[in-house]
Design a protein around this motif. Structure first.
Motif, PDB file in Angstrom:
ATOM      1  N   PHE A 136       0.819  -1.222   0.000  1.00 36.45           N
ATOM      2  CA  PHE A 136       0.000   0.000   0.000  1.00 36.45           C
ATOM      3  C   PHE A 136       0.844   1.260   0.000  1.00 36.45           C
ATOM      4  O   PHE A 136       0.438   2.276  -0.552  1.00 36.45           O
ATOM      5  CB  PHE A 136      -1.075  -0.007   1.092  1.00 36.45           C
ATOM      6  N   SER A 137       2.065   1.222   0.576  1.00 38.16           N
ATOM      7  CA  SER A 137       2.807   2.498   0.578  1.00 38.16           C
ATOM      8  C   SER A 137       3.479   2.793  -0.757  1.00 38.16           C
ATOM      9  O   SER A 137       3.747   3.958  -1.052  1.00 38.16           O
ATOM     10  CB  SER A 137       3.798   2.599   1.738  1.00 38.16           C
ATOM     11  N   MET A 138       3.737   1.767  -1.590  1.00 36.55           N
ATOM     12  CA  MET A 138       4.324   2.063  -2.906  1.00 36.55           C
ATOM     13  C   MET A 138       3.371   2.898  -3.759  1.00 36.55           C
ATOM     14  O   MET A 138       3.804   3.690  -4.591  1.00 36.55           O
ATOM     15  CB  MET A 138       4.722   0.786  -3.659  1.00 36.55           C
ATOM     16  N   ALA A 139       2.082   2.769  -3.507  1.00 40.32           N
ATOM     17  CA  ALA A 139       1.110   3.568  -4.255  1.00 40.32           C
ATOM     18  C   ALA A 139       1.275   5.053  -3.931  1.00 40.32           C
ATOM     19  O   ALA A 139       1.220   5.894  -4.829  1.00 40.32           O
ATOM     20  CB  ALA A 139      -0.303   3.103  -3.920  1.00 40.32           C
ATOM     21  N   TYR A 140       1.502   5.368  -2.639  1.00 40.98           N
ATOM     22  CA  TYR A 140       1.699   6.767  -2.244  1.00 40.98           C
ATOM     23  C   TYR A 140       2.986   7.310  -2.859  1.00 40.98           C
ATOM     24  O   TYR A 140       3.028   8.447  -3.321  1.00 40.98           O
ATOM     25  CB  TYR A 140       1.770   6.885  -0.721  1.00 40.98           C
TER      26      TYR A 140
END
Lengths: 272, 316
Positions: A136-140
């Motif tokens: 989920f943090s790679m999307a940010y």
């Protein structure tokens, strides 16, 4: 209205800090100043284990999420058409708006299914939490890199290519240095997202692996705890120092750039 | 005939891999795309399909506690078993229906309160002098970097029966007995508004920053009263910021778990909390998956609107 807004935002945090120095065991009842809850906090091995685990996960997550997110951002901005671009674009932005409970549940079910099919992962903990956080943090990170890349001057890359640099060289020597501030911002955001996450970690963690938010949650569920106030104070102060430092550096950089630009334009006039 | 089919499939697979390896060799660009693509495919799309699959499976008392979707019967025919009982169960059980309606109600009202508080704050920040503006902006972003969980915890101390607010009001002599504020919908509203306010202010600020202030002056010069200027100039121009901020509050608030759990207790029904408990305490995976899919159906339209706006903004 501004005053009211900032009072609303900051009074709860200030009170949290004040009560961490309360001697009394019952949080809202004042019993005189004391730092005894800080001692209690740091004497707990459970707390240290949770801090270590959370830091390990956050560091690994930030590093891998920045790499993957940068690649994704690069792909979306620079390659206008490739097979599966729509699917890719959808998959990269969906985690941003997906409710945490669904992300957590779906990843846990994946890990359980995998465990049955190929025998991995045998037990859930640091690895599964890190994988979930990266996802989920790679999307940010990708969003940050995307906006940074769209603002970049592409003529520098084109110039390098015209001078005969291979695409890989252009990436290493030109694009990456220009992207550095975006990469740093992405890394910091991924780090924070990971160290702050409770819901997803609770789903994909196994017995024995408690991250810091999981530990805090299990304690505050049963009511107010002065040692958690002490922990909150430390976290708030560390974050405040970090954010102020970052803000100060950014402002200094901005001023420097304006000065440089003024100098540059002044030189031009002299030469004319 | 079966063999033919397998042969064709194998050929398809082979040609796919040949094409894949060719494109990998031809350019490093494929690698740049492939690494994040396959990561997301494997850790985002596939898990989601598993949830979809389990939501149409039957609950079993076994490990894992659900029936397989694909059954290999003896003559090699794949049987696909879809059981929609889980969804009918959700629909027929009043508890779930009420929980869904309640989640939407709470997050809608919270979004409106955030907008009412956030709009003037964002406007105030935009209108302040540049140096103050940067500091104010930093103060809005700061809570976002601190722990979400601890910001919710801060309100437990304020709202408790023996909490700071009650103590203060008793000390003032306004009330004699403590007000019951914890474990109520009121506490959940306060928690959501408090933690999600920055998500409302930041998109509004980004939108207002680009506003052309001369339009206001023009309206005033032409004799428009401040209220008329606001409703016919400012409000329509800031609509994109209002929509983006509202969605950023509404979407996560609907599936929120921490706030209803810590501040609402058992008295406030919200879907995120029900899902968490269904999975962890009741161990009913098919129902938990069906709850997740139903939650997603609820949010899919707001999510698509948000992505549409984002997509427009990212285009140069």
């Amino acid at each position: 209205m501004l005053c009211f807004g900032f009072t609303f935002l900051y009074v709860p945090m200030v009170l949290l800090i004040v009560y961490s120095f309360n001697y009394s065991k019952i949080v809202p009842v004042w019993g005189g100043w004391s730092t005894r809850w800080y001692t209690v906090l740091f004497e707990s091995e459970e707390v240290w284990a949770a801090i270590t685990l959370s830091l390990k996960i956050a560091l690994m997550n930030a590093t891998f999420a920045t790499m993957l997110g940068a690649l994704a951002g690069l792909a979306l901005v620079r390659f206008k058409s490739f097979r599966g671009r729509t699917l890719f674009g959808g998959m990269i932005s969906a985690p941003l708006v997906m409710p945490e409970v669904i992300t957590g549940l779906s990843l846990l079910l994946l890990f359980i299914t995998l465990g049955q099919l190929i025998g991995w992962p045998t037990n859930r903990g640091i690895t599964t939490i890190t994988i979930a956080h990266i996802t989920f943090s790679m999307a940010y990170v990708a969003v940050i890199i995307q906006s940074r890349l769209t603002g970049l001057d592409q003529s520098l890359e084109e110039a390098a290519e015209d001078l005969g640099a291979k695409p890989f060289r252009v990436l290493i020597d030109i694009t990456l240095p220009l992207l550095a501030p975006g990469l740093l911002a992405g890394w910091l955001l991924a780090f924070t997202l990971s160290i702050d996450d409770l819901v997803i970690a609770s789903f994909v963690s196994g017995p024995g692996a408690n991250t810091l938010p999981m530990l805090i949650y299990s304690r505050v569920r049963l009511g107010l705890r002065p040692d958690i106030n002490a922990m909150a104070t430390i976290i708030i102060i560390v974050v405040a120092i970090g954010v102020c430092l970052a803000g100060w550096l950014m402002m200094r950089q901005e001023r420097q750039r304006q000065r440089d630009m003024q100098l540059a334009s002044g030189d031009n006039i002299k030469q004319d | 005939m079966n063999e033919d089919l397998i042969a064709i499939q194998d050929e398809h697979k082979a040609s796919f891999f040949v094409r894949l390896s060719r494109s990998l060799q031809s350019s490093w660009k494929s690698i740049v795309v492939a690494i994040p693509f396959f990561w997301l495919l494997f850790f985002f799309l596939v898990p989601f399909l598993i949830v979809l699959k389990i939501s149409v499976a039957e609950a079993l008392i076994a490990s894992p506690p659900f029936s397989p979707l694909l059954d290999w019967s003896e003559d090699g025919i794949v049987m696909i078993r879809l059981v929609f009982d889980n969804f009918t169960y959700l629909w027929e059980d009043d508890l779930y229906v009420i929980t869904y309606i309640n989640s939407v109600k709470i997050s809608t009202i919270s979004t409106l309160i955030c907008l009412l508080i956030g709009y003037p704050i964002a406007y105030g920040i935009v209108r302040s002098p540049p140096t103050t503006r940067n500091i104010l902006l930093l103060l809005i972003i700061l809570p976002f970097w601190t722990s979400f969980l601890l910001r919710v915890y801060a309100w437990m101390g304020l709202l408790a029966d023996q909490g700071t607010i009650n103590n203060f009001l008793i000390w003032l002599g306004l009330i004699e007995k403590p007000l019951r504020m914890m474990y109520s919908e009121f506490a959940v509203y306060v928690g959501i508004v408090y933690t999600y306010l920055p998500f409302m202010i930041l998109p509004l600020y980004a939108n207002m920053e680009k506003l052309d202030m001369t339009l206001h002056e023009a309206a005033a010069d032409l004799g428009a009263k401040p209220t008329i200027t606001f409703f016919s100039v400012t409000l329509p121009l800031t609509m994109p910021g209002i929509v983006a901020g509202s969605l950023l509050v509404f979407i996560p608030a609907t599936g929120e778990f921490v706030i209803p759990d810590l501040l609402g207790g058992g008295n406030v029904l919200m879907i995120g909390r029900v899902l968490f408990n269904e999975f962890n305490s009741n161990n009913d995976w098919p129902v938990a998956s069906a709850v997740a899919i139903a939650l997603l159906l609820l949010l899919v339209i707001p999510m698509m609107i948000y992505q549409h706006i984002q997509g427009k903004e990212n285009q140069p």
